[in-house]
Motif scaffolding. Sequence first.
Motif, PDB file in Angstrom:
ATOM      1  N   GLY A 146       0.723  -1.351  -0.036  1.00 45.86           N
ATOM      2  CA  GLY A 146      -0.068   0.053   0.167  1.00 45.86           C
ATOM      3  C   GLY A 146       0.906   1.333   0.321  1.00 45.86           C
ATOM      4  N   VAL A 147       0.145   2.556   0.318  1.00 41.18           N
ATOM      5  CA  VAL A 147       0.824   3.736   0.223  1.00 41.18           C
ATOM      6  C   VAL A 147       1.744   3.792   1.447  1.00 41.18           C
ATOM      7  CG1 VAL A 147       0.280   6.263   0.357  1.00 41.18           C
ATOM      8  CG2 VAL A 147      -1.276   4.806  -0.533  1.00 41.18           C
ATOM      9  N   GLN A 148       3.043   4.059   1.074  1.00 43.22           N
ATOM     10  CA  GLN A 148       4.119   4.262   2.184  1.00 43.22           C
ATOM     11  C   GLN A 148       4.376   5.604   2.573  1.00 43.22           C
ATOM     12  OE1 GLN A 148       5.550   0.991   3.224  1.00 43.22           O
ATOM     13  NE2 GLN A 148       3.869   0.174   1.925  1.00 43.22           N
ATOM     14  N   SER A 149       5.319   6.212   1.859  1.00 38.61           N
ATOM     15  CA  SER A 149       5.692   7.469   2.288  1.00 38.61           C
ATOM     16  C   SER A 149       5.011   8.671   1.329  1.00 38.61           C
ATOM     17  CB  SER A 149       7.228   7.711   2.468  1.00 38.61           C
ATOM     18  OG  SER A 149       7.819   6.830   3.282  1.00 38.61           O
ATOM     19  N   LEU A 150       4.890   9.745   1.989  1.00 41.75           N
ATOM     20  CA  LEU A 150       4.452  10.724   1.095  1.00 41.75           C
ATOM     21  C   LEU A 150       5.200  12.430   1.318  1.00 41.75           C
ATOM     22  CD1 LEU A 150       1.494   9.289   2.326  1.00 41.75           C
ATOM     23  CD2 LEU A 150       0.902  10.441   0.325  1.00 41.75           C
ATOM     24  N   VAL A 151       5.242  12.903   0.432  1.00 40.59           N
ATOM     25  CA  VAL A 151       5.936  14.471   0.609  1.00 40.59           C
ATOM     26  C   VAL A 151       5.011  15.329  -0.046  1.00 40.59           C
ATOM     27  CG1 VAL A 151       8.182  13.638   1.218  1.00 40.59           C
ATOM     28  CG2 VAL A 151       7.669  14.181  -1.187  1.00 40.59           C
ATOM     29  N   PHE A 152       5.055  16.721   0.390  1.00 47.44           N
ATOM     30  CA  PHE A 152       4.187  17.625  -0.310  1.00 47.44           C
ATOM     31  C   PHE A 152       5.072  19.032  -0.692  1.00 47.44           C
ATOM     32  CE2 PHE A 152       1.878  15.023   2.780  1.00 47.44           C
ATOM     33  CZ  PHE A 152       0.861  14.388   2.005  1.00 47.44           C
ATOM     34  N   GLY A 153       4.729  19.877  -1.337  1.00 48.43           N
ATOM     35  CA  GLY A 153       5.056  21.234  -1.506  1.00 48.43           C
ATOM     36  C   GLY A 153       3.998  22.350  -1.985  1.00 48.43           C
ATOM     37  N   THR A 154       4.336  23.344  -1.632  1.00 53.20           N
ATOM     38  CA  THR A 154       3.331  24.651  -2.125  1.00 53.20           C
ATOM     39  C   THR A 154       3.986  25.688  -2.245  1.00 53.20           C
ATOM     40  OG1 THR A 154       1.657  23.507  -0.953  1.00 53.20           O
ATOM     41  CG2 THR A 154       1.425  25.850  -1.560  1.00 53.20           C
ATOM     42  N   ASP A 155       3.827  26.535  -3.506  1.00 56.65           N
ATOM     43  CA  ASP A 155       4.411  27.736  -3.629  1.00 56.65           C
ATOM     44  C   ASP A 155       3.309  28.579  -4.132  1.00 56.65           C
ATOM     45  OD1 ASP A 155       5.796  30.096  -4.055  1.00 56.65           O
ATOM     46  OD2 ASP A 155       7.639  29.102  -4.894  1.00 56.65           O
ATOM     47  N   GLY A 156       2.499  29.427  -3.590  1.00 55.36           N
ATOM     48  CA  GLY A 156       1.532  30.336  -3.944  1.00 55.36           C
ATOM     49  C   GLY A 156       2.226  31.544  -4.719  1.00 55.36           C
ATOM     50  N   ARG A 157       3.270  31.807  -4.933  1.00 54.88           N
ATOM     51  CA  ARG A 157       3.954  32.851  -5.643  1.00 54.88           C
ATOM     52  C   ARG A 157       3.734  32.387  -7.258  1.00 54.88           C
ATOM     53  NH1 ARG A 157      10.024  33.085  -3.489  1.00 54.88           N
ATOM     54  NH2 ARG A 157       9.279  30.711  -3.678  1.00 54.88           N
ATOM     55  N   GLY A 158       3.232  31.252  -7.376  1.00 55.86           N
ATOM     56  CA  GLY A 158       3.107  30.911  -9.068  1.00 55.86           C
ATOM     57  C   GLY A 158       1.735  30.672  -9.153  1.00 55.86           C
ATOM     58  N   SER A 159       0.778  31.318  -8.248  1.00 53.56           N
ATOM     59  CA  SER A 159      -0.636  31.113  -8.241  1.00 53.56           C
ATOM     60  C   SER A 159      -1.357  31.700  -9.814  1.00 53.56           C
ATOM     61  CB  SER A 159      -1.404  31.504  -7.281  1.00 53.56           C
ATOM     62  OG  SER A 159      -1.076  32.968  -6.897  1.00 53.56           O
ATOM     63  N   ASN A 160      -0.586  32.821 -10.116  1.00 57.52           N
ATOM     64  CA  ASN A 160      -1.177  33.655 -11.383  1.00 57.52           C
ATOM     65  C   ASN A 160      -0.496  33.058 -12.751  1.00 57.52           C
ATOM     66  OD1 ASN A 160      -2.511  35.321  -9.934  1.00 57.52           O
ATOM     67  ND2 ASN A 160      -0.820  36.703  -9.654  1.00 57.52           N
ATOM     68  N   ASN A 161       0.159  31.947 -12.662  1.00 58.46           N
ATOM     69  CA  ASN A 161       0.733  31.339 -13.722  1.00 58.46           C
ATOM     70  C   ASN A 161       0.031  30.325 -14.375  1.00 58.46           C
ATOM     71  OD1 ASN A 161       3.241  32.644 -14.007  1.00 58.46           O
ATOM     72  ND2 ASN A 161       4.160  31.812 -12.470  1.00 58.46           N
ATOM     73  N   LEU A 162      -1.008  29.851 -13.646  1.00 56.12           N
ATOM     74  CA  LEU A 162      -1.935  28.906 -14.185  1.00 56.12           C
ATOM     75  C   LEU A 162      -3.510  29.301 -13.540  1.00 56.12           C
ATOM     76  CD1 LEU A 162      -2.763  26.449 -16.118  1.00 56.12           C
ATOM     77  CD2 LEU A 162      -1.976  24.804 -14.323  1.00 56.12           C
TER      78      LEU A 162
END
Length: 328
Positions: free
Chosen positions: A166-182
């Motif tokens: 099953g699902v083992q490890s997870l990592v995440f990331g967020t950078d809202g400075r790029g929100s206007n690019n999509l």
Amino acid sequence: MIIIKGIEYYLPEQVESNDHGDKITSKIGIYERHIAGPDEYASDLAIAAANQLFDKHEIKREDIDFLLYCTQSPDYYLPTTACVIQNKLSLPTSVGALDINLGCSGYIYGLSLAKGLIETGQANNVLFITAETYSKFIHPMDRSVKPLFGDGAAATLLSAGPSQYGVQSLVFGTDGRGSNNLIVPAGGLRNPLSEANFQEETDAFGNVRSKSNLYMNGPEIFNFTLNEVPASINKLLDKEGSTLEDFDFFIFHQANQHMLEYLRKKLKIDPNKFSVQFSDCGNTVSSTIPIALKRELENGKIKTGDKVMLVGFGVGYSWAAASLIWHD
């Protein structure tokens, strides 16, 4: 651990073809896209995918105790579309149900939420649905996005399973400075739809769109991907104490051929261990990973005991990576 007990997907019947002789088509590797009809919405695709899951895997609706629905094409501002889907799928009124507003990283975020619900005893069987109709945001004369995106949905059943799978490890990331690019600039409460927001403009490349349409800054999205995807993979490897060679198969968000091939070569991943499943359906946003996973299972590329890496990245900016050991 949680395991994936079944996946099904649904693509609308209407198909649009990209120009097979066009340089853009050759570069992105997308030749067909399935497009929702005028009266067909993301929740309709979601319901179709879920019904296939119930029918093909003989899953009982009364066994579902939580519904997660990932979309950026909700039916309404409110109510929560997951509540609408609960009713249309005839799920028990005892289920929990919520929407996740995420795009190309949404499948991995949903796996994480389901993992938390099941491993803490809050749920036993989570129905996780991804569905998107970006076509409804796209101007027909905007060649910067129209050849890329297709509509589709996927339904996944997640349940408790043996600890070694099953699902083992997870990592995440967020950078809202790029929100206007999509972004779709107009339509929310900050910038409501108005006559001015429907006025069409033509950019320097001849693409036509208004503020109510999807806008993508392709070069910036490409640069973000090349920076953050390898970094997130290294973070996942460090977390597990593993190497790329420990993985049997890789499924990245199926953005387009140019982007994925660049990433694959940069990371030195064997092409035989790398999923490419978008030529006939395009970029279906949060559904690309489960669609590719389902197809690779059918192709025999993934077997019980195989270690698989999933990587999602895009609008937000938002990204995530997960490792799972497949249990059939």
